[in-house]
Scaffold this motif. Structure first.
Motif, PDB file in Angstrom:
ATOM      1  N   ALA A 179       0.828  -1.322  -0.007  1.00  9.40           N
ATOM      2  CA  ALA A 179      -0.110  -0.149  -0.041  1.00  9.40           C
ATOM      3  C   ALA A 179       0.788   1.345   0.161  1.00  9.40           C
ATOM      4  N   PHE A 180       0.593   2.252  -0.794  1.00 11.85           N
ATOM      5  CA  PHE A 180       1.033   3.430  -0.757  1.00 11.85           C
ATOM      6  C   PHE A 180      -0.009   4.580  -0.179  1.00 11.85           C
ATOM      7  N   THR A 181       0.364   5.037   1.098  1.00  8.43           N
ATOM      8  CA  THR A 181      -0.712   5.701   1.886  1.00  8.43           C
ATOM      9  C   THR A 181      -0.754   7.119   1.866  1.00  8.43           C
ATOM     10  N   GLY A 182       0.371   7.631   1.352  1.00 10.16           N
ATOM     11  CA  GLY A 182       0.497   9.161   1.520  1.00 10.16           C
ATOM     12  C   GLY A 182       0.505   9.451   2.966  1.00 10.16           C
ATOM     13  N   ASP A 183       0.039  10.676   3.281  1.00  7.98           N
ATOM     14  CA  ASP A 183       0.228  11.233   4.786  1.00  7.98           C
ATOM     15  C   ASP A 183      -0.913  10.562   5.900  1.00  7.98           C
ATOM     16  N   LEU A 184      -1.747   9.609   5.305  1.00  7.02           N
ATOM     17  CA  LEU A 184      -2.286   8.701   6.366  1.00  7.02           C
ATOM     18  C   LEU A 184      -1.652   8.272   7.298  1.00  7.02           C
ATOM     19  N   VAL A 185      -0.477   7.689   6.940  1.00  2.00           N
ATOM     20  CA  VAL A 185       0.735   6.932   7.562  1.00  2.00           C
ATOM     21  C   VAL A 185       1.812   7.547   7.717  1.00  2.00           C
ATOM     22  N   GLU A 186       2.675   7.883   8.943  1.00  6.51           N
ATOM     23  CA  GLU A 186       3.786   8.423   8.968  1.00  6.51           C
ATOM     24  C   GLU A 186       4.631   7.307   9.829  1.00  6.51           C
ATOM     25  N   TYR A 187       6.080   7.270   9.601  1.00  3.57           N
ATOM     26  CA  TYR A 187       6.752   6.641  10.327  1.00  3.57           C
ATOM     27  C   TYR A 187       7.959   7.340  11.034  1.00  3.57           C
ATOM     28  N   HIS A 188       8.064   7.602  12.311  1.00  7.23           N
ATOM     29  CA  HIS A 188       8.917   8.375  13.023  1.00  7.23           C
ATOM     30  C   HIS A 188       8.924   9.774  12.486  1.00  7.23           C
ATOM     31  N   SER A 189       8.002  10.199  11.804  1.00  9.28           N
ATOM     32  CA  SER A 189       7.565  11.693  11.441  1.00  9.28           C
ATOM     33  C   SER A 189       6.396  12.030  12.073  1.00  9.28           C
ATOM     34  N   ALA A 190       6.268  13.455  12.351  1.00 12.06           N
ATOM     35  CA  ALA A 190       5.118  14.017  13.094  1.00 12.06           C
ATOM     36  C   ALA A 190       4.097  14.120  11.782  1.00 12.06           C
ATOM     37  N   CYS A 191       2.761  13.681  11.999  1.00 10.83           N
ATOM     38  CA  CYS A 191       1.766  13.870  11.152  1.00 10.83           C
ATOM     39  C   CYS A 191       1.365  15.363  11.304  1.00 10.83           C
ATOM     40  N   TYR A 192       1.417  15.775   9.863  1.00 12.47           N
ATOM     41  CA  TYR A 192       0.871  17.332   9.787  1.00 12.47           C
ATOM     42  C   TYR A 192      -0.620  17.169   9.647  1.00 12.47           C
ATOM     43  N   ASP A 232       4.150  -1.274  13.243  1.00 13.27           N
ATOM     44  CA  ASP A 232       4.538  -0.351  14.038  1.00 13.27           C
ATOM     45  C   ASP A 232       4.036   1.138  13.367  1.00 13.27           C
ATOM     46  N   GLY A 233       4.171   1.314  12.294  1.00  7.87           N
ATOM     47  CA  GLY A 233       3.763   2.691  11.450  1.00  7.87           C
ATOM     48  C   GLY A 233       2.648   2.970  11.859  1.00  7.87           C
ATOM     49  N   ILE A 234       1.159   2.056  11.641  1.00  8.67           N
ATOM     50  CA  ILE A 234       0.127   2.285  11.996  1.00  8.67           C
ATOM     51  C   ILE A 234      -0.139   2.547  13.386  1.00  8.67           C
ATOM     52  N   ARG A 235       0.328   1.959  14.131  1.00 11.21           N
ATOM     53  CA  ARG A 235       0.504   2.162  15.577  1.00 11.21           C
ATOM     54  C   ARG A 235       0.892   3.503  16.319  1.00 11.21           C
ATOM     55  N   LEU A 236       1.996   3.824  15.618  1.00 10.43           N
ATOM     56  CA  LEU A 236       2.666   4.976  16.119  1.00 10.43           C
ATOM     57  C   LEU A 236       1.950   6.229  15.459  1.00 10.43           C
ATOM     58  N   THR A 237       1.276   6.126  14.440  1.00 11.19           N
ATOM     59  CA  THR A 237       0.313   7.315  13.686  1.00 11.19           C
ATOM     60  C   THR A 237      -0.715   7.317  14.668  1.00 11.19           C
ATOM     61  N   ARG A 238      -1.413   6.243  15.040  1.00 16.74           N
ATOM     62  CA  ARG A 238      -2.623   6.238  15.964  1.00 16.74           C
ATOM     63  C   ARG A 238      -2.127   6.968  17.132  1.00 16.74           C
ATOM     64  N   ASP A 239      -1.095   6.294  17.863  1.00 17.15           N
ATOM     65  CA  ASP A 239      -0.841   7.131  19.143  1.00 17.15           C
ATOM     66  C   ASP A 239      -0.618   8.521  19.049  1.00 17.15           C
ATOM     67  N   PHE A 240       0.088   9.122  17.740  1.00 23.10           N
ATOM     68  CA  PHE A 240       0.209  10.457  17.653  1.00 23.10           C
ATOM     69  C   PHE A 240      -0.763  11.177  17.512  1.00 23.10           C
ATOM     70  N   LEU A 241      -1.790  10.800  17.108  1.00 23.37           N
ATOM     71  CA  LEU A 241      -3.199  11.390  16.680  1.00 23.37           C
ATOM     72  C   LEU A 241      -4.067  11.352  18.069  1.00 23.37           C
ATOM     73  N   SER A 242      -4.074  10.321  18.670  1.00 22.45           N
ATOM     74  CA  SER A 242      -4.937  10.121  20.076  1.00 22.45           C
ATOM     75  C   SER A 242      -4.241  10.934  21.105  1.00 22.45           C
ATOM     76  N   SER A 275      11.472  13.852  18.988  1.00 23.15           N
ATOM     77  CA  SER A 275      12.308  13.564  18.269  1.00 23.15           C
ATOM     78  C   SER A 275      11.924  13.141  16.696  1.00 23.15           C
ATOM     79  N   PHE A 276      10.761  13.272  16.606  1.00 24.16           N
ATOM     80  CA  PHE A 276      10.352  12.850  14.990  1.00 24.16           C
ATOM     81  C   PHE A 276      10.686  14.075  14.143  1.00 24.16           C
ATOM     82  N   ALA A 277      10.555  13.797  13.045  1.00 24.81           N
ATOM     83  CA  ALA A 277      10.915  14.845  11.871  1.00 24.81           C
ATOM     84  C   ALA A 277       9.727  15.593  11.830  1.00 24.81           C
ATOM     85  N   ILE A 278      10.243  16.857  11.688  1.00 26.75           N
ATOM     86  CA  ILE A 278       9.133  17.997  11.512  1.00 26.75           C
ATOM     87  C   ILE A 278       8.090  18.075  12.684  1.00 26.75           C
ATOM     88  N   TYR A 279       8.594  17.568  13.895  1.00 26.03           N
ATOM     89  CA  TYR A 279       7.587  17.713  14.951  1.00 26.03           C
ATOM     90  C   TYR A 279       7.481  19.341  15.317  1.00 26.03           C
TER      91      TYR A 279
END
Length: 317
Positions: A179-192, A232-242, A275-279
């Motif tokens: 899957a190519f998710t665009g910014d719906l999933v990030e990995y060790h990068s902040a969600c904008y 792990d990527g989906i988990r981190l994204t969820r955790d960031f958002l929640s 520590s995440f990118a663009i945080y």
């Protein structure tokens, strides 16, 4: 002490990686800068996300030419943000595809987003003078789902729900489970999240997870090359958002000001995500949008270069 506006002080070069996730499937990544994906079929290729300028797109094209001479026939815009779309003119003759909702967002706020993003992150727009006048428009749009055939290879384009924006598209390659998710999933990068829909985003992640991907190209960060990394990527994204929305919605319920909500959110977010990118770049925009949504504003307010700087001064000044 005030912080430099957005990413105007981020001037250092990034190391680019070009990784194969499966037969004919590649991730173009750059240490937290916007990613692109490449799907090679029997007779043609698709690029997922064009990059910010024709000059940056030219590097993607050069990497593609190292692995195949098949024409790049399609460019998918995962969403409308300028760093994803303004390089599209470099893909000569390609059909540009986006969701109906993404086209609507380009109509509504494309000009403002272009000026805003160039002002926020100048390093990502080398050769900006080569961007054609006006906006990047898709040639083909779809509602919920569309299939593109690259010879015998099926690429399923899906608008699974709102999240990072109201128009996000996922490209799913069934024969490889990638899957190519665009910014719906990030990995060790902040969600904008400046244009996000916080209450919908977790449900859209559920839909991605339900595909059972073996590998994922996220919007930012390293390619997720195994099911464990995908989880792990989906988990981190969820955790960031929640963590973000939970903190801000609690502040709104307490009647706190936006600045007070920002300070409380930083206390909640910094230990896990600083520590995440663009945080630091993202946090003021993220809290502003979360505060609006928690206050009952469903549709994100349009960002302009003036609004960007006024908000930044009030929260980070």
């Amino acid at each position: 002490m005030s912080k430099s506006f957005a990413s105007t002080a981020d001037l250092g070069p990034k190391t680019i990686s070009f990784d194969e996730l499966g037969k004919g499937l590649y991730a173009y990544t750059a240490e937290g800068d916007p990613n692109s994906g490449i799907i090679v079929g029997d007779d043609a290729c698709m690029v997922v996300d064009a990059q910010a300028t024709p000059a940056m797109a030219a590097d993607v094209i050069a990497r593609v030419r190292e692995v195949t001479d098949k024409p790049i026939r399609y460019v998918l815009l995962s969403h409308y943000h300028a760093v994803r779309v303004l390089g599209a003119s470099a893909y000569e003759g390609a059909t540009i595809i986006a969701s109906d909702a993404t086209r609507g967002l380009i109509v509504e706020r494309g000009e403002q987003d272009k000026a805003s993003e160039i002002g926020r992150f100048p390093r990502l727009f080398p050769g900006a003078e080569s961007i054609p006048p006006g906006l990047t428009w898709p040639h083909v749009t779809f509602g919920r789902e569309m299939t593109v055939w690259l010879g015998r290879r099926e690429v399923r384009l899906m608008h699974l729900g709102r999240g990072h924006t109201a128009g996000d598209t996922v490209a799913w390659v069934p024969d490889a489970g990638v899957a190519f998710t665009g910014d719906l999933v990030e990995y060790h990068s902040a969600c904008y999240c400046g244009d996000a829909h916080f209450k919908d985003w977790p449900k859209t992640l559920d839909a991605i997870e339900a595909l059972g991907p073996k590998a994922v190209v996220p919007g930012r960060g390293a390619a997720l090359t195994t099911p464990a990394m995908v989880a792990d990527g989906i988990r981190l994204t969820r955790d960031f958002l929640s963590t973000l929305y939970g903190s801000v919605s609690d502040s709104v319920a307490k009647g706190l000001t936006l600045k007070q909500a920002f300070d409380a959110c930083r206390t909640a977010m910094d230990p896990k995500f600083a520590s995440f990118a663009i945080y630091e770049h993202c946090l003021p925009f993220n809290v502003s949008r979360a505060y609006d949504e928690a206050s009952g504003i469903d549709w994100p307010v349009v960002w302009t270069d003036q609004r960007d700087r006024e908000m930044w001064a009030s929260l980070q000044g």
